[in-house]
Design a protein around this motif. Structure first.
Motif, PDB file in Angstrom:
ATOM      1  N   THR A   1      67.639   0.680  48.079  1.00  0.00           N
ATOM      2  CA  THR A   1      67.825   1.744  47.184  1.00  0.00           C
ATOM      3  C   THR A   1      69.399   2.019  47.318  1.00  0.00           C
ATOM      4  N   SER A   2      70.020   3.137  46.645  1.00  0.00           N
ATOM      5  CA  SER A   2      71.292   3.197  46.690  1.00  0.00           C
ATOM      6  C   SER A   2      71.446   4.162  47.757  1.00  0.00           C
ATOM      7  N   LYS A   3      70.558   4.758  48.550  1.00  0.00           N
ATOM      8  CA  LYS A   3      70.584   5.726  49.462  1.00  0.00           C
ATOM      9  C   LYS A   3      71.315   5.454  50.532  1.00  0.00           C
ATOM     10  N   PRO A   4      72.704   6.147  50.926  1.00  0.00           N
ATOM     11  CA  PRO A   4      73.338   5.932  52.348  1.00  0.00           C
ATOM     12  C   PRO A   4      72.602   6.891  53.262  1.00  0.00           C
ATOM     13  N   TYR A   5      72.908   5.959  54.355  1.00  0.00           N
ATOM     14  CA  TYR A   5      72.469   6.771  55.830  1.00  0.00           C
ATOM     15  C   TYR A   5      73.862   6.690  56.674  1.00  0.00           C
ATOM     16  N   LEU A   6      74.408   7.933  56.925  1.00  0.00           N
ATOM     17  CA  LEU A   6      75.440   8.141  57.540  1.00  0.00           C
ATOM     18  C   LEU A   6      75.346   7.555  58.902  1.00  0.00           C
ATOM     19  N   ILE A   7      76.443   6.775  59.404  1.00  0.00           N
ATOM     20  CA  ILE A   7      76.352   6.296  60.916  1.00  0.00           C
ATOM     21  C   ILE A   7      76.479   7.579  61.997  1.00  0.00           C
ATOM     22  N   ALA A   8      76.036   7.821  63.110  1.00  0.00           N
ATOM     23  CA  ALA A   8      76.264   8.899  63.722  1.00  0.00           C
ATOM     24  C   ALA A   8      76.634   8.560  65.050  1.00  0.00           C
ATOM     25  N   PRO A   9      77.856   8.770  65.430  1.00  0.00           N
ATOM     26  CA  PRO A   9      78.125   8.183  66.763  1.00  0.00           C
ATOM     27  C   PRO A   9      77.652   9.396  68.049  1.00  0.00           C
ATOM     28  N   SER A  10      77.728   8.874  69.091  1.00  0.00           N
ATOM     29  CA  SER A  10      77.209   9.458  69.996  1.00  0.00           C
ATOM     30  C   SER A  10      77.949  10.941  70.236  1.00  0.00           C
ATOM     31  N   ASP A  11      77.173  12.142  70.788  1.00  0.00           N
ATOM     32  CA  ASP A  11      77.844  13.148  70.496  1.00  0.00           C
ATOM     33  C   ASP A  11      79.280  13.554  71.340  1.00  0.00           C
ATOM     34  N   ASP A  12      79.263  12.522  72.588  1.00  0.00           N
ATOM     35  CA  ASP A  12      80.504  12.877  73.302  1.00  0.00           C
ATOM     36  C   ASP A  12      81.795  11.923  72.984  1.00  0.00           C
ATOM     37  N   ALA A  13      81.635  11.338  71.795  1.00  0.00           N
ATOM     38  CA  ALA A  13      82.777  10.452  71.208  1.00  0.00           C
ATOM     39  C   ALA A  13      83.651  11.377  70.485  1.00  0.00           C
TER      40      ALA A  13
END
Ligand code: MSP
Length: 654
Positions: free
Chosen positions: A635-647
């Motif tokens: 679908t056109s739904k985007p899923y943001l890429i989440a870097p690890s917390d300490d980056a």
């Protein structure tokens, strides 16, 4: 001779089983078909399945079977479901039927002879999920949504339909007959497609053949090509139309397929029905206009969470889960809760609450109370009202006005509003009972005339409800009709014949429970037990791998960790969000097309991956310096890429 009324559903793809989306569309058409029969019209209701094309070929290949086997296995599931739901379709067409194939080939030849179909070399962008070539403008939109990977470049010889030649007539159709697209707010998006911002010259010819697949209707005389699935499927409305019923009065479609029905389809028909001497740059001849559908009615989607309920996402609500509560109840819910044209989130909880409130407590309770009182105080006979005080007169007027208001709302396709109005009348009757206290009136013979009036009004209101709501709730209204002691089938009544001043017949029968209250917790637990395991979205429709690239080329893209400091919506856009993002080296403005999936306050403080060396570009007048990486499903739904917390902001991603 009564007026003819031809109504259609879309032809459903048979790459999977029917779900609530298909059920909703088909039920809506069934309600309209029944309603128009009760208006005294001669109805032809057509539905069926769309069985060719890439989606079917691909699903069959994944299952290791031939497309023919797949379609023969799945098409009956649609047909049987509609039968099991006692829908009143007059015909079920399959696009693999011989007579349909013959008509498509005949029309293909005719339009070629007219010069409206021609063969040419095509090189351009192609959207695999839509099975369609895309224009530059559409490609830009997809890129802005981070969906560029759904496009591939395709170079092949193709047959084209001369869509561009119909721009002038299409614009006249939309301007002079705006009722062609309903609801009215959907017309604008159709106009925008044909003439963005009123500018002409943008409509491109449409490729209507494919060589990349074999599962389709062969192009006559050039069998390396098969006919494009939309040219094929749209023509089924014509190949399966019963003699004398053309053109369709209402064609119900979901908003996702509006463009195909409101642009391509009338253009195909204009081409079929025009004379060669007609001037395409002149007036759209009335003779041609009369062969086009009267209106395309586009409804919104049922959503589960915030995504469309769809077979390819694995978040399906199966019809049997709705039907478990009774066909009439499921139909009432779908019509009452969906505002035509808009989307609606589906929850089982909301579903049960609606049924308990309106059917168990509302209509069901009113009917059983009223019928019981008629038994108790008048031995089942229906009295004739003789005296009217103010409260009686008010309720009499309300009952009297309800049919015209209900029918007017139905006529405007405001199904939810029509039911809301009718149920408003039922609520007023509840208050009328409370106020007039029939149980006290019954204690004193001097109140007998007043009691007659109250009981007669309740009876008339119930008779009216049984008739008006019969297209929406056929079996429940039949039950009510019989409990009221009325003969025959309620669906054989005609709205025009309802006369509330006519003495009511009766005697009433024993009240039959219309709808049993649902215990929510027990029912939800039961449904959860029945849910099939959900497939992860990634298992389905995974795009092909792109071409191999080398490491140096990959490293040219400078990807950085960013931290979103601020986020706000871009005015007048439901998709764009303007963000201030710290990428270590500097703070940047980035505009992202993620506004349908995320609220600004979900974004602030979030770490993201930024394409940092992308040339700046303007989106709705705002310069955007970079792009946020997102994953996407089909679908056109985007899923943001989440870097690890300490980056930390500024870190390079590689
Ligand atoms: N085969 C084409 C139609 C060709 S008509 C000549 C097609 N088929 S479909 O099976 O994918 O969808 C048929 C209809 O179901 C569409 O109108 C679509 O909008 C509707 N729905 C599918 N999912 C839906 C929801 N979740 N909610 C409401 N209706 C939706 O498109």
């Amino acid at each position: 001779m009564s007026k003819r009324f031809f109504i259609t559903t879309p032809m459903y793809y048979v790459n999977d089983q029917p779900h609530i989306g298909h059920t909703y569309t088909t039920v809506l058409v069934d309600v309209l078909a029944r309603h128009h029969r009760m208006l005294g019209e001669d109805v032809y209701f057509l539905t069926g399945t769309d069985e060719h094309g890439q989606k079917i070929e691909k699903t069959a290949a994944e299952r290791g079977i031939k497309p023919r086997q797949l379609v023969d296995e799945v098409a009956p599931n649609f047909e049987n479901l509609w039968k099991q739901m006692e829908l009143t379709q007059d015909h079920f067409v399959r696009t693999t039927h011989k007579s349909h194939i013959e008509l498509v080939q005949r029309r293909f030849r005719e339009l070629s002879a007219k010069g409206d179909i021609y063969k040419a070399e095509y090189e351009g962008l192609y959207s695999v999920s839509d099975e369609a070539f895309v224009t530059e403008m559409q490609a830009k939109e997809l890129q802005a949504q981070g969906l560029a990977h759904t496009l591939t470049t395709l170079k092949e010889a193709s047959y084209f339909f001369r869509l561009s030649a119909y721009e002038n007539w299409l614009i006249q159709l939309f301007d002079r007959y705006p009722e062609f697209v309903k609801p009215d707010f959907r017309l604008n998006e159709v106009k925008q497609f044909v003439a963005p911002n009123g500018e002409r010259g943008n409509l491109q010819d449409l490729s209507i053949s494919r060589t990349s697949i074999t599962w389709g209707i062969p192009v006559p005389g050039d069998e390396e090509h098969v006919v494009y699935v939309w040219f094929d499927a749209l023509l089924s409305y014509m190949s399966a139309c019963r003699d004398g019923y053309w053109p369709p009065q209402i064609q119900v479609v979901g908003k996702d397929i509006l463009r195909f029905h409101a642009v391509y389809w009338p253009a195909f028909l204009m081409s079929i029905f025009r004379k060669e001497s007609d001037d395409l740059n002149g007036e759209l001849p009335e003779r041609v206009r009369q062969q086009l559908p009267q209106s395309i009615l586009a409804h919104g989607w049922w959503l589960m969470g915030d995504t469309k309920i769809s077979k390819s996402l694995g978040n399906i609500v199966r019809p049997r889960e709705l039907l478990h509560f009774g066909h009439s109840a499921a139909r009432y819910f779908m019509l009452r809760d969906m505002q035509i044209g808009h989307d609606r989130s589906f929850t089982f909880e909301g579903f049960m609450e609606r049924l308990n409130a309106d059917l168990a407590n509302g209509l069901g309770n009113l009917a059983s109370r009223s019928i019981s009182m008629l038994h108790k105080y008048r031995s089942g006979a229906v009295p004739v009202p003789a005296a009217w005080d103010t409260a009686d007169s008010e309720i009499k007027d309300l009952i009297g006005n309800t049919p015209s208001e209900y029918l007017a709302r139905m006529e405007q396709n405001n199904f939810s509003g029509a039911l809301e109005y009718l149920w408003g009348t039922l609520r007023a009757l509840d208050s009328y009972i409370v106020k007039s206290e029939p149980w006290n009136l019954a204690k004193d013979a001097s109140n007998s005339v007043k009691l007659d009036t109250v009981l007669a009004q309740l009876y008339r209101a119930l008779r009216m409800t049984a008739v008006l709501a019969a297209p929406v709730m056929p079996d429940m209204c039949q039950l009510l009709w019989e409990s009221l002691g009325l003969p025959g089938r309620v669906e054989n009544q005609r709205f025009a014949d309802i006369n509330f001043d006519e003495p009511a017949p009766g005697p009433v029968k024993d009240p039959r429970p219309l709808f049993a209250r649902i215990d929510k917790d027990t029912a939800i637990a039961e449904i959860e037990k029945q849910q099939p395991p959900q497939l992860p979205a990634s298992k389905l429709d995974v795009p092909e791998l792109r071409e191999t690239t080398d490491y140096d080329t990959f490293c040219k893209t400078d990807l950085r960790i960013g931290l979103i400091l601020e986020a706000e919506r871009v005015p007048k856009s439901d998709k764009l969000i303007r963000m201030k993002v710290d990428i270590g080296l500097e703070k940047r403005t980035i505009v992202g097309g993620i506004g349908k999936a995320y609220e600004p306050d979900q974004l602030t403080g979030r770490k993201v991956v930024v394409v940092a060396n992308l040339a700046p570009r303007k989106l709705m007048g705002i310069e955007s310096h970079g792009m946020l990486l997102c994953a996407s499903d089909n679908t056109s739904k985007p899923y943001l890429i989440a870097p690890s917390d300490d980056a930390q902001p500024g870190f390079i991603v590689k």
